[in-house]
Write an enzyme that holds these catalytic residues in place. Structure first.
Site, short mmCIF file in Angstrom:
data_model
loop_
_atom_site.label_atom_id
_atom_site.label_comp_id
_atom_site.label_asym_id
_atom_site.label_seq_id
_atom_site.Cartn_x
_atom_site.Cartn_y
_atom_site.Cartn_z
N THR A 386 0.80 -1.16 -0.11
CA THR A 386 -0.22 -0.02 0.07
C THR A 386 0.86 1.15 -0.06
O THR A 386 2.06 1.22 0.43
CB THR A 386 -0.77 0.17 1.35
OG1 THR A 386 -1.53 -1.32 1.09
CG2 THR A 386 -1.85 1.13 1.39
N THR A 404 -3.17 0.38 -3.46
CA THR A 404 -2.38 -0.78 -2.96
C THR A 404 -2.46 -1.68 -4.04
O THR A 404 -3.18 -1.76 -4.64
CB THR A 404 -2.95 -1.26 -1.52
OG1 THR A 404 -1.99 -2.25 -0.95
CG2 THR A 404 -4.26 -1.81 -1.71
N ASN A 406 -1.64 -4.69 -2.16
CA ASN A 406 -2.04 -5.44 -0.94
C ASN A 406 -0.51 -5.72 -0.25
O ASN A 406 0.19 -4.98 0.25
CB ASN A 406 -2.88 -6.49 -1.03
CG ASN A 406 -3.29 -7.13 0.49
OD1 ASN A 406 -3.07 -6.48 1.46
ND2 ASN A 406 -3.54 -8.27 0.41
N SER A 457 -11.48 -3.45 3.45
CA SER A 457 -10.08 -2.82 3.64
C SER A 457 -10.02 -1.94 4.81
O SER A 457 -10.94 -1.66 5.62
CB SER A 457 -10.08 -1.80 2.53
OG SER A 457 -8.83 -0.93 2.54
O1 DON Z 1 -6.73 -2.65 2.19
C1 DON Z 1 -6.10 -3.02 3.00
O2 DON Z 1 -6.28 -2.90 4.27
C2 DON Z 1 -4.84 -3.74 2.75
N1 DON Z 1 -4.77 -4.35 1.69
C3 DON Z 1 -3.85 -2.71 2.76
C4 DON Z 1 -2.35 -3.33 2.59
C5 DON Z 1 -1.17 -2.28 2.97
O3 DON Z 1 -1.48 -1.35 3.84
C6 DON Z 1 0.32 -2.90 2.90
N2 DON Z 1 0.90 -2.01 3.24
N3 DON Z 1 1.74 -1.97 3.98
#
Ligand code: DON
Length: 577
Positions: A386, A404, A406, A457
């Site tokens: 992200t 993101t 993910n 999310s």
């Molecule tokens: O939407 C979400 O909550 C996750 N897919 C976010 C992923 C994320 O923040 C990864 N980074 N550090």
């Protein structure tokens, strides 16, 4: 027989531990470790600012603003420039959310989150015994959700943009053609993931080459993809040559995304979550993100307590935030999911009446145990890497965007022909009730997989008004820790009088109901505080096993100037004029 069972159990526990350790290392590599020696000064400018994870992207955003574009034009350019220069999370085959506020005070939220493919099914990540095959939702073509980013930027441009799309995309094509600068963090990440890229793709690619800090990476395939998108618009990605290449590629890797999925994808304008905390008016992301509702719950839980007098990161402040977070994340796991598929009692979840009761059993004397606490009861409700950037333009329009793939580099699937990575957003669904996802988050029916559904999310792009005027834009990556990092950054400025840079740099902690532990950034909290919390019944961990956000934000100072905060934990850069 007994011995065999014990041996099998030991192997299972060991492999689970190894898997968790691997995920933790991967997560840390998205954000990189805390660079304690760096003390950054806030960047302060007169008119306009972009703060993002990569200097090239911030500069391209500012270039668009200087050339007469508005914050929405700069959003399109910055989003695509991150796809080129920050491929660990920046993307065109992922998704995200945007919150905006125009100079006239009009507010809105855009949901360009990925969706489950039409051929997805509830148990697609379970084996014949009903056990969760964790890797299946994380790596390779089956982990990929139908991408939303290109629909998102075109929706923004259509509704709010001002410059021709070709003019906005041109500097990004030039960046992909001429190359971007590889920072130390980026070189380390690419080296770390090389084996995984080779294994997942079964072939060499741009990102399986040897790189070192300071190298320039030119991505000609991505430049060509961007040229086609610039010429043919949104349809290029969802119906055209690029769309067909995406489907061919994913299906050749045993994926299930079809042209029907791409044709059916739409970004959605949604009503943001709006609530007050003392004299602030906070505007944040609504479902399918849990960010706005959880942030609202936590701030409303703590509102009656004088946390300013408790002090920043004091044990009392840590206790009250932890208990508020515990309760909010318990509700998250039960009530929240895609609002197009489930009924979410949104007003009730953030109403004063409901929230007041949820903190009744809190006491400073003893930690509440997560086992003893569930989601709250709402009468009448029937159950069931992200990256973030913030932009303010000279006109006074403000946006907060979190986008993101993910995990770091998403599913690790990379198309040589198209020049980009694909997301692994399917892991954000609750694949099996109670089974933790990559971020340790658990969920149930509300966030179960259904064809065409959006996965829940934690992304929390947020704008804050003070005294009726725009005051702050912020957000962060960090999976489950996104919400609590945004929360602490707002409190750092509002309650603890920090400037924007100090606020994003300050050490953070996190609690998410389950696992029932408070995670602290390593070596950043006094041992005495941690010992005191243990005596009160809190479990604490303080190792490198978790990322705690990488916040980027902009605040308006009383003299009208813009103050940027670009998190010291990454290569984040504030650029303005
Ligand atoms: O939407 C979400 O909550 C996750 N897919 C976010 C992923 C994320 O923040 C990864 N980074 N550090």
């Amino acid at each position: 027989m007994k011995k065999i069972i014990i041996l099998l159990l030991a192997i299972l526990i060991f492999s689970c531990k190894q898997e968790n350790k691997k995920v933790a290392v991967e997560q840390n590599l998205i954000l990189a470790s805390v660079k304690k020696e760096i003390v950054k000064e806030s960047v302060i400018v007169d008119s306009a600012m972009v703060v993002s994870a990569k200097e090239e992207a911030s500069k391209i955003g500012i270039q668009i603003l200087k050339n007469g574009g508005n914050a929405f034009d700069a959003m399109v350019a910055t989003e695509l420039a991150l796809a080129v220069s920050f491929p660990v999370a920046g993307n065109i085959a992922g998704g995200g959310f945007m919150i905006y506020r125009t100079i006239e005070g009009e507010i809105g939220a855009l949901d360009y989150r990925e969706k489950a493919p039409i051929h997805a099914s509830r148990n697609m990540y379970l084996d014949e015994d009903g056990d969760f095959i964790s890797n299946k939702s994380k790596v390779g073509a089956l982990a990929v959700g139908v991408p939303g980013t290109i629909a998102g930027i075109f929706a923004v441009h259509k509704k709010l943009g001002s410059l021709p799309i070709e003019q906005i995309i041109a500097p990004v094509i030039a960046l992909a053609t001429n190359g971007y600068f590889l920072t130390e963090q980026q070189a380390k990440r690419i080296t770390y993931f090389k084996a995984s890229f080779l294994k997942t793709n079964n072939s060499e690619s741009l990102y399986t080459k040897e790189y070192k800090t300071g190298d320039t990476i030119k991505n000609i395939a991505l430049a060509n993809t961007l040229k086609r998108i610039s010429e043919n618009g949104r349809a290029e990605f969802y119906q055209g040559e690029t769309g067909k290449a995406i489907v061919d590629f994913l299906q050749s890797k045993n994926g299930i995304i079809s042209m029907e999925d791409l044709n059916a994808y739409e970004a959605e304008w949604r009503a943001p979550i709006v609530f007050s905390y003392k004299d602030l008016r906070i505007i944040s992301m609504s479902p399918p993100s849990s960010g706005g509702i959880c942030l609202a719950q936590i701030l409303k839980f703590i509102e009656p307590y004088p946390i300013k007098s408790y002090g920043h990161n004091s044990t009392k402040t840590i206790q009250i935030l932890t208990e508020a977070e515990r309760r909010a994340y318990a509700d998250r796991s039960f009530y929240l999911g895609d609002p197009d598929f489930i009924d979410i009692p949104m007003d009730e979840l953030i109403s004063d009446e409901y929230l007041k009761g949820r903190m009744d059993n809190f006491s400073f004397d003893k930690a509440t145990s997560s086992d003893s606490l569930s989601y709250g009861i709402i009468p009448g409700y029937e159950s069931d890497e992200t990256t973030h950037y913030s932009i303010v333009d000279k006109f006074g329009n403000a946006i907060a965007v979190t986008t993101t793939l993910n995990a770091a580099f998403g599913s690790k699937l990379y198309s040589n022909k198209l020049g980009f990575f694909f997301n692994n957003e399917m892991d954000d669904f609750s694949s099996k009730p109670g089974e933790p996802n990559m971020y340790g988050l658990i969920g149930g029916k509300a966030n179960a997989i259904d064809p065409q559904k959006r996965m829940l999310s934690s992304m929390t792009p947020t704008l804050v008004e003070k005294d009726g005027a725009f005051w702050m834009t912020l957000g962060t990556p960090g999976g489950a820790t996104i919400i609590t990092s945004v929360l602490q950054t707002i409190l750092n400025v509002y309650e603890f009088d920090m400037d924007m840079q100090q606020a994003v740099d300050a050490p953070r902690f996190h609690h998410q109901w389950f696992p029932d532990i408070i995670r602290f950034e390593p070596n950043s909290f006094p041992k005495d505080s941690l010992n005191y919390l243990k005596i009160k019944g809190y479990q604490v961990i303080e190792n490198n096993s978790i990322i705690l956000g990488k916040v980027d934000g902009i605040r308006i100072l009383p003299n009208g100037k813009l103050e940027g905060g670009a998190d010291r934990r990454g290569d984040d850069t504030a650029v303005g004029y």
